[in-house]
Design a protein around this motif. Sequence first.
Motif, PDB file in Angstrom:
ATOM      1  N   GLY A 183    -128.544  22.538 -56.134  1.00  0.00           N
ATOM      2  CA  GLY A 183    -127.777  23.359 -54.559  1.00  0.00           C
ATOM      3  C   GLY A 183    -127.772  21.065 -53.945  1.00  0.00           C
ATOM      4  N   ALA A 184    -127.281  20.783 -53.410  1.00  0.00           N
ATOM      5  CA  ALA A 184    -126.533  19.945 -51.687  1.00  0.00           C
ATOM      6  C   ALA A 184    -126.570  21.096 -50.683  1.00  0.00           C
ATOM      7  CB  ALA A 184    -125.437  19.137 -52.590  1.00  0.00           C
ATOM      8  N   LEU A 185    -126.652  19.931 -49.829  1.00  0.00           N
ATOM      9  CA  LEU A 185    -126.091  20.011 -48.694  1.00  0.00           C
ATOM     10  C   LEU A 185    -124.212  19.867 -47.831  1.00  0.00           C
ATOM     11  CD1 LEU A 185    -129.126  20.126 -46.134  1.00  0.00           C
ATOM     12  CD2 LEU A 185    -127.960  22.498 -46.822  1.00  0.00           C
ATOM     13  N   PRO A 186    -123.584  20.037 -47.423  1.00  0.00           N
ATOM     14  CA  PRO A 186    -122.234  19.559 -46.982  1.00  0.00           C
ATOM     15  C   PRO A 186    -122.733  18.380 -46.494  1.00  0.00           C
ATOM     16  CG  PRO A 186    -122.320  21.676 -45.989  1.00  0.00           C
ATOM     17  CD  PRO A 186    -123.409  21.580 -47.185  1.00  0.00           C
ATOM     18  N   GLU A 187    -122.078  17.648 -46.022  1.00  0.00           N
ATOM     19  CA  GLU A 187    -122.066  15.901 -45.273  1.00  0.00           C
ATOM     20  C   GLU A 187    -121.874  16.188 -43.744  1.00  0.00           C
ATOM     21  OE1 GLU A 187    -122.971  12.271 -44.508  1.00  0.00           O
ATOM     22  OE2 GLU A 187    -123.112  13.229 -46.287  1.00  0.00           O
ATOM     23  N   ALA A 188    -120.942  17.740 -43.979  1.00  0.00           N
ATOM     24  CA  ALA A 188    -120.734  18.276 -42.174  1.00  0.00           C
ATOM     25  C   ALA A 188    -122.411  18.785 -41.836  1.00  0.00           C
ATOM     26  CB  ALA A 188    -119.288  19.056 -42.528  1.00  0.00           C
ATOM     27  N   ARG A 189    -122.750  19.550 -42.771  1.00  0.00           N
ATOM     28  CA  ARG A 189    -123.994  20.053 -42.048  1.00  0.00           C
ATOM     29  C   ARG A 189    -124.570  19.254 -41.115  1.00  0.00           C
ATOM     30  NH1 ARG A 189    -124.564  25.271 -40.333  1.00  0.00           N
ATOM     31  NH2 ARG A 189    -127.073  25.862 -40.455  1.00  0.00           N
ATOM     32  N   ASP A 190    -125.188  19.510 -40.474  1.00  0.00           N
ATOM     33  CA  ASP A 190    -125.926  18.702 -39.827  1.00  0.00           C
ATOM     34  C   ASP A 190    -127.352  19.203 -39.772  1.00  0.00           C
ATOM     35  OD1 ASP A 190    -126.904  16.226 -37.888  1.00  0.00           O
ATOM     36  OD2 ASP A 190    -126.315  17.354 -36.059  1.00  0.00           O
ATOM     37  N   GLY A 203    -118.702  34.035 -47.737  1.00  0.00           N
ATOM     38  CA  GLY A 203    -118.152  33.930 -47.477  1.00  0.00           C
ATOM     39  C   GLY A 203    -117.820  33.577 -49.064  1.00  0.00           C
ATOM     40  N   GLU A 204    -116.673  33.866 -49.829  1.00  0.00           N
ATOM     41  CA  GLU A 204    -116.953  33.279 -51.554  1.00  0.00           C
ATOM     42  C   GLU A 204    -116.075  31.580 -51.303  1.00  0.00           C
ATOM     43  OE1 GLU A 204    -117.359  35.684 -53.849  1.00  0.00           O
ATOM     44  OE2 GLU A 204    -117.206  37.151 -52.440  1.00  0.00           O
ATOM     45  N   GLY A 205    -116.792  31.075 -52.562  1.00  0.00           N
ATOM     46  CA  GLY A 205    -116.273  30.072 -52.826  1.00  0.00           C
ATOM     47  C   GLY A 205    -117.648  28.829 -52.136  1.00  0.00           C
ATOM     48  N   PHE A 206    -117.145  27.370 -52.458  1.00  0.00           N
ATOM     49  CA  PHE A 206    -118.203  26.415 -52.270  1.00  0.00           C
ATOM     50  C   PHE A 206    -117.520  25.107 -51.788  1.00  0.00           C
ATOM     51  CE2 PHE A 206    -121.086  28.450 -55.943  1.00  0.00           C
ATOM     52  CZ  PHE A 206    -121.747  27.919 -54.851  1.00  0.00           C
ATOM     53  N   SER A 207    -116.537  25.739 -50.786  1.00  0.00           N
ATOM     54  CA  SER A 207    -116.007  24.697 -49.507  1.00  0.00           C
ATOM     55  C   SER A 207    -117.089  23.831 -48.905  1.00  0.00           C
ATOM     56  CB  SER A 207    -114.604  25.317 -49.571  1.00  0.00           C
ATOM     57  OG  SER A 207    -114.686  26.071 -48.288  1.00  0.00           O
ATOM     58  N   PRO A 208    -116.789  22.859 -48.301  1.00  0.00           N
ATOM     59  CA  PRO A 208    -117.710  22.385 -47.024  1.00  0.00           C
ATOM     60  C   PRO A 208    -118.370  23.431 -46.162  1.00  0.00           C
ATOM     61  CG  PRO A 208    -116.638  20.228 -48.108  1.00  0.00           C
ATOM     62  CD  PRO A 208    -116.353  21.967 -48.668  1.00  0.00           C
ATOM     63  N   ASP A 209    -116.856  24.065 -45.823  1.00  0.00           N
ATOM     64  CA  ASP A 209    -116.879  24.720 -44.448  1.00  0.00           C
ATOM     65  C   ASP A 209    -116.763  26.274 -45.100  1.00  0.00           C
ATOM     66  OD1 ASP A 209    -115.010  23.113 -43.107  1.00  0.00           O
ATOM     67  OD2 ASP A 209    -113.383  23.519 -43.299  1.00  0.00           O
ATOM     68  N   THR A 210    -116.992  27.100 -46.091  1.00  0.00           N
ATOM     69  CA  THR A 210    -117.698  28.086 -46.675  1.00  0.00           C
ATOM     70  C   THR A 210    -119.650  28.232 -46.486  1.00  0.00           C
ATOM     71  OG1 THR A 210    -116.300  28.884 -47.462  1.00  0.00           O
ATOM     72  CG2 THR A 210    -118.052  30.029 -48.075  1.00  0.00           C
ATOM     73  N   ILE A 211    -119.317  26.824 -46.840  1.00  0.00           N
ATOM     74  CA  ILE A 211    -121.080  26.401 -46.742  1.00  0.00           C
ATOM     75  C   ILE A 211    -121.528  27.012 -45.345  1.00  0.00           C
ATOM     76  CG2 ILE A 211    -122.362  24.842 -47.903  1.00  0.00           C
ATOM     77  CD1 ILE A 211    -120.678  24.316 -50.504  1.00  0.00           C
ATOM     78  N   SER A 212    -121.072  25.779 -45.002  1.00  0.00           N
ATOM     79  CA  SER A 212    -121.682  25.131 -43.328  1.00  0.00           C
ATOM     80  C   SER A 212    -121.433  26.978 -43.012  1.00  0.00           C
ATOM     81  CB  SER A 212    -120.700  24.068 -42.804  1.00  0.00           C
ATOM     82  OG  SER A 212    -121.319  23.241 -42.731  1.00  0.00           O
ATOM     83  N   ALA A 213    -120.647  27.774 -42.647  1.00  0.00           N
ATOM     84  CA  ALA A 213    -120.269  29.155 -42.048  1.00  0.00           C
ATOM     85  C   ALA A 213    -121.448  29.781 -42.263  1.00  0.00           C
ATOM     86  CB  ALA A 213    -118.595  29.439 -41.914  1.00  0.00           C
TER      87      ALA A 213
END
Length: 243
Positions: A147-154, A79-89
């Motif tokens: 780089g970083a990990l979104p909070e939702a990425r467990d 996916g495109e972009g850096f939203s938390p959902d896009t990163i997690s997916a």
Amino acid sequence: MTACATASAEAPRITAGPKIAALSCGKPVYLVVLLHAEGSCGQEVIDLALNWAPELPKADFLAAEAPFAGAAGARWFPGEGFSPDTISAGLTASAPLLDAFLDEMLAARRLPGDHLALVGFSQGAMLALDVGLRRAVPPAVIIAFGGALPEARDVGAPRTQPPVVFIHGENDAVVPVADMIATRDRLKALGLPAKSMRRPSLGHGVDDDGIIAAGSVLTASLVKPKAAGEHDDHHHDDHDHDH
């Protein structure tokens, strides 16, 4: 600079890109895998290893190539972009690909998993963190530029505790430094030796001081591993460094 090739969208897989072979004679003792930023390619990061190879003559440096094609070039995430959902997916899609690729590259060199170091940039840093923290045998070190990990990425309760070093621009508008700090603190809360170096006036990129610091970390982690109970070197501690 050599132009980057466009990633194939047909059968996504991570491939081996350019490398710098160990400068010493004989088979390599260590493997350093570099994961480029989105829109980039292995050719654009392998030259950084020229700064590190002289201090690590027994290491192979290998730039991996991202598996997905995007509007701006090769990407680690579909996916495109850096939203938390896009990163997690994206991490869910790419993590198994990188894990298998690392196993293959280590097996080809007959190296154990703890003789591996991961150096990632932007999306590549996110993937290096996500995969490196989950591998059954921890890498010797994970270095994350921008780089970083979104909070939702467990990341769960890691079975292993590889050292993690973040190198991040204070003026990063793509991955804000606050996201890096939150990730670092979350890893520390899980017991991982996570440290950071913030670069004043730097945006979403890499500068000379960061490259030098990364080389020092790689050398200390691969060539001179610390004995149990030994203090960390003076380059990093539990707080950010603004060199």
